[in-house]
Design an enzyme around this catalytic site. Sequence first.
Site, mmCIF file in Angstrom:
data_model
loop_
_atom_site.group_PDB
_atom_site.id
_atom_site.type_symbol
_atom_site.label_atom_id
_atom_site.label_comp_id
_atom_site.label_asym_id
_atom_site.label_seq_id
_atom_site.Cartn_x
_atom_site.Cartn_y
_atom_site.Cartn_z
ATOM 1 N N HIS A 1 0.860 -1.184 0.000
ATOM 2 C CA HIS A 1 0.000 0.000 0.000
ATOM 3 C C HIS A 1 0.897 1.235 0.000
ATOM 4 O O HIS A 1 2.043 1.196 0.479
ATOM 5 C CB HIS A 1 -0.886 0.024 1.237
ATOM 6 C CG HIS A 1 -1.973 -0.997 1.219
ATOM 7 N ND1 HIS A 1 -3.136 -0.849 1.936
ATOM 8 C CD2 HIS A 1 -2.081 -2.197 0.594
ATOM 9 C CE1 HIS A 1 -3.910 -1.901 1.749
ATOM 10 N NE2 HIS A 1 -3.286 -2.736 0.936
ATOM 11 N N GLU B 1 0.990 3.889 1.825
ATOM 12 C CA GLU B 1 1.487 4.302 3.136
ATOM 13 C C GLU B 1 2.652 3.431 3.590
ATOM 14 O O GLU B 1 3.671 3.934 4.083
ATOM 15 C CB GLU B 1 0.373 4.213 4.198
ATOM 16 C CG GLU B 1 -0.852 5.046 3.889
ATOM 17 C CD GLU B 1 -1.963 4.267 3.191
ATOM 18 O OE1 GLU B 1 -3.127 4.528 3.527
ATOM 19 O OE2 GLU B 1 -1.667 3.422 2.332
ATOM 20 N N CYS C 1 -2.426 -0.338 7.360
ATOM 21 C CA CYS C 1 -1.643 0.892 7.263
ATOM 22 C C CYS C 1 -1.722 1.704 8.560
ATOM 23 O O CYS C 1 -0.722 2.264 9.006
ATOM 24 C CB CYS C 1 -2.105 1.713 6.078
ATOM 25 S SG CYS C 1 -1.736 0.895 4.504
ATOM 26 N N CYS D 1 -6.214 1.993 5.765
ATOM 27 C CA CYS D 1 -6.877 0.756 6.203
ATOM 28 C C CYS D 1 -6.273 0.329 7.541
ATOM 29 O O CYS D 1 -5.357 0.976 8.052
ATOM 30 C CB CYS D 1 -6.674 -0.338 5.153
ATOM 31 S SG CYS D 1 -4.961 -0.917 5.031
#
Length: 150
Positions: free
Chosen positions: A57, A59, A90, A87
């Site tokens: 992801h 992040e 993260c 999410c």
Amino acid sequence: MRRALEVAVTGPDDGPPAAGDGAVDDVPVGAVLYGPDGTELATGRNERELTGDPTAHAEVLALRRAAGRLGRWRLDGCTLVVTLEPCTMCAGALVLARVSTVVFGAWEPKTGAAGSLWDALRDRRLNHRPEVYGGVLESESAAVLRAFFR
């Protein structure tokens, strides 16, 4: 946030190019990690499809790159700016990295862990809670995602 939107659309300076530039189409989420003095430390854009890595992801990639650049995993004093609400994975990584501030654009009612579905970033049971600012340039952030899913 404008820099994170740029990363979402064009790809990070320190990673693979965005879709349309030869990369596999990943959901266009961009993240930028800034140091305590406001210096840009790292950027990330989703690379799950490109790498086949479910943890890739935006992040997480920005955190990894910044930690590598600084030579330490503690990112206290740093600010992460991301175009979509983090999410749970993260959010957990942001807490564990001791990021001081999280700024995000679009809310994510299906998986968001910064106030939508859960609020892992501000859970009082955790040992670290960053400041959180949501909905920053929300319409611009959401527009990038809507265009991708069309």
